[in-house]
Write a protein that holds these residues in place. Structure first.
Motif, mmCIF file in Angstrom:
data_model
loop_
_atom_site.group_PDB
_atom_site.id
_atom_site.type_symbol
_atom_site.label_atom_id
_atom_site.label_comp_id
_atom_site.label_asym_id
_atom_site.label_seq_id
_atom_site.Cartn_x
_atom_site.Cartn_y
_atom_site.Cartn_z
ATOM 1 N N LEU A 62 0.753 -1.211 0.140
ATOM 2 C CA LEU A 62 0.060 0.001 -0.012
ATOM 3 C C LEU A 62 0.956 1.461 0.084
ATOM 4 N N HIS A 63 2.179 1.239 0.150
ATOM 5 C CA HIS A 63 2.898 2.491 0.538
ATOM 6 C C HIS A 63 2.831 3.356 -0.419
ATOM 7 N N ASP A 64 2.733 3.179 -1.889
ATOM 8 C CA ASP A 64 2.933 4.232 -2.995
ATOM 9 C C ASP A 64 1.424 4.159 -3.587
ATOM 10 N N ILE A 65 0.368 3.856 -3.052
ATOM 11 C CA ILE A 65 -0.980 3.922 -3.495
ATOM 12 C C ILE A 65 -1.348 5.464 -3.850
ATOM 13 N N GLY A 66 -0.594 6.299 -3.317
ATOM 14 C CA GLY A 66 -0.949 7.528 -3.735
ATOM 15 C C GLY A 66 -0.330 8.106 -4.999
ATOM 16 N N ARG A 67 0.659 7.041 -5.673
ATOM 17 C CA ARG A 67 1.363 7.451 -6.875
ATOM 18 C C ARG A 67 -0.046 7.562 -8.060
ATOM 19 N N PHE A 68 -0.862 6.633 -7.838
ATOM 20 C CA PHE A 68 -1.845 6.649 -9.130
ATOM 21 C C PHE A 68 -2.619 8.002 -9.205
ATOM 22 N N ASP A 85 2.483 15.604 -2.146
ATOM 23 C CA ASP A 85 3.185 14.400 -1.385
ATOM 24 C C ASP A 85 2.618 13.230 -1.556
ATOM 25 N N HIS A 86 3.186 12.197 -2.293
ATOM 26 C CA HIS A 86 2.476 11.056 -2.506
ATOM 27 C C HIS A 86 2.217 10.025 -1.198
ATOM 28 N N ALA A 87 2.878 10.303 -0.243
ATOM 29 C CA ALA A 87 2.383 9.460 0.755
ATOM 30 C C ALA A 87 1.281 10.295 1.483
ATOM 31 N N ASN A 120 5.117 8.137 6.544
ATOM 32 C CA ASN A 120 6.620 8.429 7.062
ATOM 33 C C ASN A 120 7.654 7.756 5.887
ATOM 34 N N HIS A 121 6.844 6.799 4.860
ATOM 35 C CA HIS A 121 8.045 6.252 4.016
ATOM 36 C C HIS A 121 9.055 6.977 3.076
ATOM 37 N N ASN A 122 8.375 8.132 2.971
ATOM 38 C CA ASN A 122 9.142 8.993 1.924
ATOM 39 C C ASN A 122 9.907 10.265 2.676
ATOM 40 N N ALA A 144 12.675 -1.419 2.895
ATOM 41 C CA ALA A 144 12.208 -2.137 1.545
ATOM 42 C C ALA A 144 12.118 -1.040 0.445
ATOM 43 N N ASP A 145 11.549 -0.077 0.782
ATOM 44 C CA ASP A 145 11.480 0.793 -0.529
ATOM 45 C C ASP A 145 12.955 1.416 -0.936
ATOM 46 N N LYS A 146 13.742 1.645 -0.126
ATOM 47 C CA LYS A 146 14.872 2.263 -0.467
ATOM 48 C C LYS A 146 16.042 1.134 -1.090
#
Ligand SMILES: [Fe+2]
Length: 259
Positions: A62-68, A85-87, A120-122, A144-146
């Motif tokens: 779910l971490h990047d769901i805001g990218r869409f 802010d995509h997060a 907080n992921h980004n 995991a993202d990095k």
């Protein structure tokens, strides 16, 4: 209960609402699946109970769901340049628009931790005053993202110039001095102090200064992310070879010291 199979199906359906012919969009989807797997690998290395491992894996999904929505509304993926802010956008989609109910219909007790981990992921740093439990899930998704951002830089090297351009950085041999100073002090530097293509590109290596878990360093070493990242840029900007070699020595020592 966390049903990962269901969550993945919901994610696929959600993705299909957007333009999957857009190559950048498709890459973000592939990134998501790899981050989900990385999250699972890191969680298992920490010997978490199954439900916690599943939670870490779900956050990866779910971490990047805001990218869409970021792509749909602003046609880009650079948070500064799109003004999104995509997060935060992900948190809006999941919790304001209640999309979380599709992914996790009957369990509300994880909402807060999912929200905090995504938000907080980004970020440059994890926010203050979180519980140990919350910090743990933030650290897992950030590692995991990095790891996958490094993977992309090493394996999709032929597109680095295009990716840089897409992020707003045209290829040049310039490097911001403050950025290099920070790197050789083992510090990350905020994106806002970065001006050039190489600041943007080499910033990916400084992610290593914010890696948390031994499993992540093991993956970095085994997959030769430091060498892979620098090999490609040396071919692209041969004028800066000497600087790149200094960075290579510094970063490889940093990783080895943490194994
Ligand atoms: Fe992200």
């Amino acid at each position: 209960m966390i049903d990962l199979e269901r969550a993945e199906k919901v994610f696929e359906d959600y993705s299909n609402n957007y333009d999957r012919n857009n190559l950048m969009m498709e890459r973000k989807i592939e990134h998501t699946y790899r981050v989900k797997d990385n999250s699972n690998i890191i969680a298992r290395s920490l010997n978490l109970i199954e439900e916690e491992t599943n939670l870490a894996t779900l956050i990866g999904l779910l971490h990047d769901i805001g990218r869409f929505e970021q792509q749909r509304l602003a046609h880009g993926y650079n948070d500064l340049k799109t003004g999104i802010d995509h997060a935060k956008m992900g948190v809006k989609v999941l919790f304001d628009d209640k999309k979380i109910l599709d992914f996790l219909p009957d369990t509300r007790k994880y909402d807060k931790i999912i929200q905090i981990a995504i938000e907080n992921h980004n970020k440059f740093k994890i926010e203050e005053n979180l519980s140990e439990e919350e910090i743990k899930f933030c650290k897992i998704i950030r590692d995991a993202d990095k790891l996958d951002i490094l993977e992309i830089f090493v394996t999709n090297s032929e597109d680095i110039e295009a990716i840089g351009k897409n992020n707003g950085y045209a290829l040049s041999k310039d490097i911001t001095e403050e950025f290099l100073d920070a790197l050789f002090r083992g510090k990350q530097i905020d994106r806002k102090y970065q001006n050039y293509f190489l600041d943007w590109y080499l910033n990916t290596l400084t992610f290593l200064f914010d890696i948390n878990y031994p499993k992540s360093f093991e993956i970095i070493k085994n997959k030769k992310y430091v060498d892979g990242t620098l090999d490609r840029i040396e071919n692209l900007v041969p004028e800066d070879k000497e600087i790149f070699e200094k960075i290579r020595a510094y970063m490889n020592k940093y990783v080895t010291d943490r194994l």
